[in-house]
Design a protein around this motif. Sequence first.
Motif, PDB file in Angstrom:
ATOM      1  N   GLY A  62       0.774  -1.233   0.000  1.00 59.55           N
ATOM      2  CA  GLY A  62       0.000   0.000   0.000  1.00 59.55           C
ATOM      3  C   GLY A  62       0.806   1.284   0.000  1.00 59.55           C
ATOM      4  O   GLY A  62       0.249   2.379  -0.047  1.00 59.55           O
ATOM      5  N   VAL A  63       2.140   1.171   0.044  1.00 58.52           N
ATOM      6  CA  VAL A  63       2.964   2.391   0.095  1.00 58.52           C
ATOM      7  C   VAL A  63       3.293   2.929  -1.300  1.00 58.52           C
ATOM      8  O   VAL A  63       3.862   4.006  -1.440  1.00 58.52           O
ATOM      9  N   GLY A  64       2.930   2.144  -2.330  1.00 62.30           N
ATOM     10  CA  GLY A  64       3.272   2.562  -3.694  1.00 62.30           C
ATOM     11  C   GLY A  64       4.522   1.877  -4.199  1.00 62.30           C
ATOM     12  O   GLY A  64       5.197   2.356  -5.111  1.00 62.30           O
TER      13      GLY A  64
ATOM     14  N   VAL B 208      10.644   1.574   0.165  1.00 61.08           N
ATOM     15  CA  VAL B 208       9.624   2.541  -0.253  1.00 61.08           C
ATOM     16  C   VAL B 208       8.725   2.846   0.942  1.00 61.08           C
ATOM     17  O   VAL B 208       8.201   1.930   1.596  1.00 61.08           O
ATOM     18  N   LEU B 209       8.561   4.132   1.240  1.00 58.71           N
ATOM     19  CA  LEU B 209       7.735   4.585   2.362  1.00 58.71           C
ATOM     20  C   LEU B 209       6.662   5.545   1.859  1.00 58.71           C
ATOM     21  O   LEU B 209       6.907   6.337   0.954  1.00 58.71           O
ATOM     22  N   ASP B 210       5.494   5.468   2.460  1.00 52.57           N
ATOM     23  CA  ASP B 210       4.385   6.364   2.112  1.00 52.57           C
ATOM     24  C   ASP B 210       4.506   7.620   2.967  1.00 52.57           C
ATOM     25  O   ASP B 210       4.266   7.593   4.178  1.00 52.57           O
ATOM     26  N   GLY B 211       4.892   8.736   2.345  1.00 56.28           N
ATOM     27  CA  GLY B 211       5.088   9.990   3.064  1.00 56.28           C
ATOM     28  C   GLY B 211       3.833  10.498   3.749  1.00 56.28           C
ATOM     29  O   GLY B 211       3.910  11.214   4.756  1.00 56.28           O
ATOM     30  N   SER B 212       2.665  10.128   3.229  1.00 58.13           N
ATOM     31  CA  SER B 212       1.415  10.654   3.792  1.00 58.13           C
ATOM     32  C   SER B 212       1.086  10.052   5.159  1.00 58.13           C
ATOM     33  O   SER B 212       0.206  10.522   5.854  1.00 58.13           O
ATOM     34  N   THR B 213       1.815   8.991   5.544  1.00 61.62           N
ATOM     35  CA  THR B 213       1.540   8.366   6.841  1.00 61.62           C
ATOM     36  C   THR B 213       2.344   9.017   7.971  1.00 61.62           C
ATOM     37  O   THR B 213       2.199   8.640   9.134  1.00 61.62           O
ATOM     38  N   GLY B 214       3.184   9.979   7.655  1.00 62.86           N
ATOM     39  CA  GLY B 214       3.905  10.728   8.683  1.00 62.86           C
ATOM     40  C   GLY B 214       4.732   9.844   9.590  1.00 62.86           C
ATOM     41  O   GLY B 214       5.618   9.123   9.153  1.00 62.86           O
TER      42      GLY B 214
END
Length: 319
Positions: free
Chosen positions: A126-128, A241-247
């Motif tokens: 889910g992180v892209g 890969v990290l999802d930036g929107s999850t802070g």
Amino acid sequence: MSLFKNIFSKDKKETLDKGLEKSKTSFFGKLSKAVAGKSKVDDEVLDNLEEVLVTSDVGVNTTLKIIERIEERVSRDKYMGTEELNTILREEIAGLLSETHTGEADEFSVPTDKKPYVIMVVGVNGVGKTTTIGKLAYQFKKQGLKVVLGAADTFRAAAIDQLQVWAGRVGVPIIKQKMGSDPASVAFDTLNAAVAENADVVLVDTAGRLHNKVNLMNELAKVKRVMQKVVPDAPHDVLLVLDGSTGQNAFEQAKQFTKATEVTSLAVTKLDGTAKGGVVIGISDQFQIPVKYIGVGEGLEDLQVFNKYEFVDSFFKLN
């Protein structure tokens, strides 16, 4: 400042500015309140600035480093006006990012002395992750490099299907097996195919589950061992890969993955849909792992090579 020169093309810089708009607007809204009615940087302004940075997802430890640097400058310069604060923040944050040798490239490239250059891509679902692989394949191919994809996330059928779609869209070969296959076997086949085809770059997708860190650690270690039977020093890069929107949740993911495997670079995605862009600064500093790529939109061109000067310039742009 000479440091903040125009490195990107105009289109890329505009995309970056737009992608960081929410983060920038949120940050400056908080910063304006922090310095309201103040003409000089004093203890109260620094306390307020500390709160602004923490609530902008820069992270507590990194925030304290930034505040310490600004305190040193205030004591050295004796007087510092609040109107100078924006410039000083830019300089100190760029300096902090420099310490991890992060954000110094300006184009999609891989070392030419490793062929094929093997990138193992990790990250939770889910992180892209798969989208990032597809966009990287597109960018590397655009540079004239021969790319092979490996669908070693065999835990989810959707992951294999999604990577297949990207392979077709970009026009690069994909090596895959059926869902539930041994990920290491897929990686082995992928590297064999890449060597046979004289490929320049191999991107290997891996499973993104963190529910059992021991299993993840064992699986990634096995994938690495099997890769090395074909390319002795593979993988050359382990890209998280990290999802930036999850802070702050992205910090936790980074912590778990760096325990599970040796992560050598980072990609931070989905920065355009969030006000949490400060997470890039904190994660880079806290884990001392270079941020290589950032995602600032849905388009193929919206995965960018991270350049610290351009990032800081966009983040602190006043107009």
